[in-house]
Design a protein around this motif. Structure first.
Motif, PDB file in Angstrom:
ATOM      1  N   TYR A 193       0.860  -1.187   0.000  1.00  0.00           N
ATOM      2  CA  TYR A 193       0.000   0.000   0.000  1.00  0.00           C
ATOM      3  C   TYR A 193       0.888   1.225   0.000  1.00  0.00           C
ATOM      4  CZ  TYR A 193      -4.360  -2.491   0.791  1.00  0.00           C
ATOM      5  OH  TYR A 193      -5.457  -3.298   0.639  1.00  0.00           O
ATOM      6  N   ARG A 194       0.515   2.212  -0.835  1.00  0.00           N
ATOM      7  CA  ARG A 194       1.353   3.401  -0.976  1.00  0.00           C
ATOM      8  C   ARG A 194       0.612   4.705  -0.701  1.00  0.00           C
ATOM      9  NH1 ARG A 194       6.237   5.070  -3.243  1.00  0.00           N
ATOM     10  NH2 ARG A 194       6.071   6.955  -4.468  1.00  0.00           N
ATOM     11  N   TYR A 195      -0.701   4.691  -0.774  1.00  0.00           N
ATOM     12  CA  TYR A 195      -1.455   5.945  -0.696  1.00  0.00           C
ATOM     13  C   TYR A 195      -2.560   5.898   0.356  1.00  0.00           C
ATOM     14  CZ  TYR A 195       0.922   6.724  -5.088  1.00  0.00           C
ATOM     15  OH  TYR A 195       1.885   6.839  -6.043  1.00  0.00           O
ATOM     16  N   ILE A 196      -3.021   7.108   0.690  1.00  0.00           N
ATOM     17  CA  ILE A 196      -4.154   7.326   1.597  1.00  0.00           C
ATOM     18  C   ILE A 196      -5.282   7.958   0.794  1.00  0.00           C
ATOM     19  CG2 ILE A 196      -4.946   8.897   3.443  1.00  0.00           C
ATOM     20  CD1 ILE A 196      -3.598   6.532   4.624  1.00  0.00           C
ATOM     21  N   SER A 197      -6.504   7.560   1.114  1.00  0.00           N
ATOM     22  CA  SER A 197      -7.684   8.144   0.505  1.00  0.00           C
ATOM     23  C   SER A 197      -8.638   8.556   1.621  1.00  0.00           C
ATOM     24  CB  SER A 197      -8.353   7.114  -0.412  1.00  0.00           C
ATOM     25  OG  SER A 197      -9.533   7.654  -0.981  1.00  0.00           O
ATOM     26  N   PRO A 198      -8.905   9.856   1.766  1.00  0.00           N
ATOM     27  CA  PRO A 198      -9.798  10.304   2.835  1.00  0.00           C
ATOM     28  C   PRO A 198     -11.269  10.157   2.463  1.00  0.00           C
ATOM     29  CG  PRO A 198      -9.070  12.189   1.578  1.00  0.00           C
ATOM     30  CD  PRO A 198      -8.369  10.969   0.995  1.00  0.00           C
ATOM     31  N   VAL A 199     -12.097  10.049   3.499  1.00  0.00           N
ATOM     32  CA  VAL A 199     -13.553  10.103   3.342  1.00  0.00           C
ATOM     33  C   VAL A 199     -14.014  11.295   4.167  1.00  0.00           C
ATOM     34  CG1 VAL A 199     -15.747   8.927   3.724  1.00  0.00           C
ATOM     35  CG2 VAL A 199     -13.721   7.613   3.075  1.00  0.00           C
ATOM     36  N   PHE A 200     -14.860  12.127   3.579  1.00  0.00           N
ATOM     37  CA  PHE A 200     -15.283  13.330   4.288  1.00  0.00           C
ATOM     38  C   PHE A 200     -16.724  13.670   3.973  1.00  0.00           C
ATOM     39  CE2 PHE A 200     -12.617  14.373   0.588  1.00  0.00           C
ATOM     40  CZ  PHE A 200     -13.538  14.997  -0.247  1.00  0.00           C
ATOM     41  N   LEU A 201     -17.325  14.410   4.903  1.00  0.00           N
ATOM     42  CA  LEU A 201     -18.661  14.959   4.698  1.00  0.00           C
ATOM     43  C   LEU A 201     -18.509  16.338   4.078  1.00  0.00           C
ATOM     44  CD1 LEU A 201     -20.281  14.110   8.158  1.00  0.00           C
ATOM     45  CD2 LEU A 201     -20.389  12.777   6.030  1.00  0.00           C
ATOM     46  N   PHE A 202     -19.432  16.682   3.173  1.00  0.00           N
ATOM     47  CA  PHE A 202     -19.387  17.998   2.538  1.00  0.00           C
ATOM     48  C   PHE A 202     -20.800  18.522   2.357  1.00  0.00           C
ATOM     49  CE2 PHE A 202     -19.295  14.752  -0.734  1.00  0.00           C
ATOM     50  CZ  PHE A 202     -20.242  15.175  -1.651  1.00  0.00           C
ATOM     51  N   GLU A 203     -20.893  19.843   2.215  1.00  0.00           N
ATOM     52  CA  GLU A 203     -22.191  20.498   2.066  1.00  0.00           C
ATOM     53  C   GLU A 203     -22.745  20.265   0.657  1.00  0.00           C
ATOM     54  OE1 GLU A 203     -21.664  24.666   2.839  1.00  0.00           O
ATOM     55  OE2 GLU A 203     -21.024  24.314   4.901  1.00  0.00           O
ATOM     56  N   PRO A 204     -24.014  19.912   0.563  1.00  0.00           N
ATOM     57  CA  PRO A 204     -24.611  19.824  -0.774  1.00  0.00           C
ATOM     58  C   PRO A 204     -24.655  21.220  -1.401  1.00  0.00           C
ATOM     59  CG  PRO A 204     -26.165  19.100   0.941  1.00  0.00           C
ATOM     60  CD  PRO A 204     -24.938  19.599   1.621  1.00  0.00           C
ATOM     61  N   GLY A 205     -24.551  21.281  -2.670  1.00  0.00           N
ATOM     62  CA  GLY A 205     -24.612  22.566  -3.368  1.00  0.00           C
ATOM     63  C   GLY A 205     -23.232  23.127  -3.644  1.00  0.00           C
ATOM     64  N   ASN A 206     -22.527  23.541  -2.585  1.00  0.00           N
ATOM     65  CA  ASN A 206     -21.207  24.139  -2.805  1.00  0.00           C
ATOM     66  C   ASN A 206     -20.061  23.146  -2.600  1.00  0.00           C
ATOM     67  OD1 ASN A 206     -20.936  23.909  -0.022  1.00  0.00           O
ATOM     68  ND2 ASN A 206     -21.059  26.113   0.366  1.00  0.00           N
ATOM     69  N   THR A 216      -4.849   2.640   0.213  1.00  0.00           N
ATOM     70  CA  THR A 216      -5.281   2.292  -1.143  1.00  0.00           C
ATOM     71  C   THR A 216      -4.102   2.409  -2.091  1.00  0.00           C
ATOM     72  OG1 THR A 216      -6.957   2.718  -2.850  1.00  0.00           O
ATOM     73  CG2 THR A 216      -5.989   4.649  -1.768  1.00  0.00           C
ATOM     74  N   ASN A 217      -4.272   1.884  -3.268  1.00  0.00           N
ATOM     75  CA  ASN A 217      -3.293   2.059  -4.334  1.00  0.00           C
ATOM     76  C   ASN A 217      -3.876   2.844  -5.493  1.00  0.00           C
ATOM     77  OD1 ASN A 217      -1.024   0.762  -3.193  1.00  0.00           O
ATOM     78  ND2 ASN A 217      -2.033  -1.198  -3.520  1.00  0.00           N
ATOM     79  N   LYS A 218      -5.142   3.241  -5.376  1.00  0.00           N
ATOM     80  CA  LYS A 218      -5.804   4.031  -6.409  1.00  0.00           C
ATOM     81  C   LYS A 218      -6.462   5.248  -5.767  1.00  0.00           C
ATOM     82  CE  LYS A 218      -7.277   1.861 -10.079  1.00  0.00           C
ATOM     83  NZ  LYS A 218      -8.201   1.166 -10.967  1.00  0.00           N
ATOM     84  N   PRO A 219      -5.657   6.217  -5.336  1.00  0.00           N
ATOM     85  CA  PRO A 219      -6.244   7.391  -4.689  1.00  0.00           C
ATOM     86  C   PRO A 219      -6.927   8.310  -5.695  1.00  0.00           C
ATOM     87  CG  PRO A 219      -3.911   7.733  -4.990  1.00  0.00           C
ATOM     88  CD  PRO A 219      -4.208   6.323  -5.457  1.00  0.00           C
ATOM     89  N   ASN A 220      -7.940   9.009  -5.240  1.00  0.00           N
ATOM     90  CA  ASN A 220      -8.626   9.985  -6.081  1.00  0.00           C
ATOM     91  C   ASN A 220      -7.979  11.363  -5.961  1.00  0.00           C
ATOM     92  OD1 ASN A 220     -10.648  10.846  -7.895  1.00  0.00           O
ATOM     93  ND2 ASN A 220     -11.921  11.568  -6.220  1.00  0.00           N
TER      94      ASN A 220
END
Length: 191
Positions: A111-124, A136-140
């Motif tokens: 494994y080489r990368y980190i991929s975060p999960v976050f909450l965000f406001e709809p719209g903006n 992960t090995n396939k970060p966004n």
């Protein structure tokens, strides 16, 4: 750096104590084309510390978000106990504990990368809170690699603005080596 006691002494076994969770803003564009607003890093950090237990799980391939919700196991790879804003506005997390499985897999280069999960406001699409992170090995997102020489962003700021991600920059470099760089936008980097 945390040293993995499970590997031979001559094996590359250092894994980071601090990992990048969000790149500098204000606009973050993923490799898949989705975009978010990251203009309030201090609010994201405050949301972390406002939790009942200020910890953020690191799992394998987003298993906390995908498998655990289906009743399957989602073992932790590590735990983040602190967040900090860096001068460029990026958010980094302190990993106070990597599991033995994660230590071995990162150290071995599985494994080489980190991929975060976050909450965000709809719209903006303003990022409000980190909820987990995954090995992960396939970060966004273009984030600093886990097993790397040195520290810091994977790309200098000018290249980050031009290409948006390490993957896109690597594709440009390959096209340049192949003599096909004309298909990519030119890059002007001031010294």
């Amino acid at each position: 750096m945390i040293v993995n006691p499970l590997l031979p002494e001559n094996a590359p076994s250092a894994v980071p104590e601090w990992i990048q969770l969000l790149p500098p803003g204000p606009k973050i564009i993923g490799d898949d084309g989705r975009a978010w607003l990251h203009d309030q890093p201090d609010a994201v950090i405050a949301a972390f510390y406002a939790q009942h237990i200020p910890e953020l799980v690191i799992d394998f391939e987003h298993s906390t978000e995908l498998q655990a919700t289906q009743g399957h196991l989602a073992p932790a790879a590590g735990w983040i106990d602190q967040l900090e804003r860096r001068p460029d506005g990026s958010i980094w997390g302190h990993v106070h504990r990597w599991t033995p499985a994660a230590l071995a897999r990162i150290s071995a280069g599985e494994y080489r990368y980190i991929s975060p999960v976050f909450l965000f406001e709809p719209g903006n699409n303003r990022i409000r809170k980190l909820t987990s992170a995954a090995l992960t090995n396939k970060p966004n997102l273009a984030l600093a690699a886990l097993n790397r020489a040195g520290v810091g962003s994977p790309l200098p700021p000018a290249l980050q603005r031009e290409f948006g991600s390490l993957v896109r920059y690597a594709a440009y470099r390959q096209a340049d080596r192949d003599g096909k760089a004309h298909i990519y936008p030119p890059v002007v980097v001031s010294p």
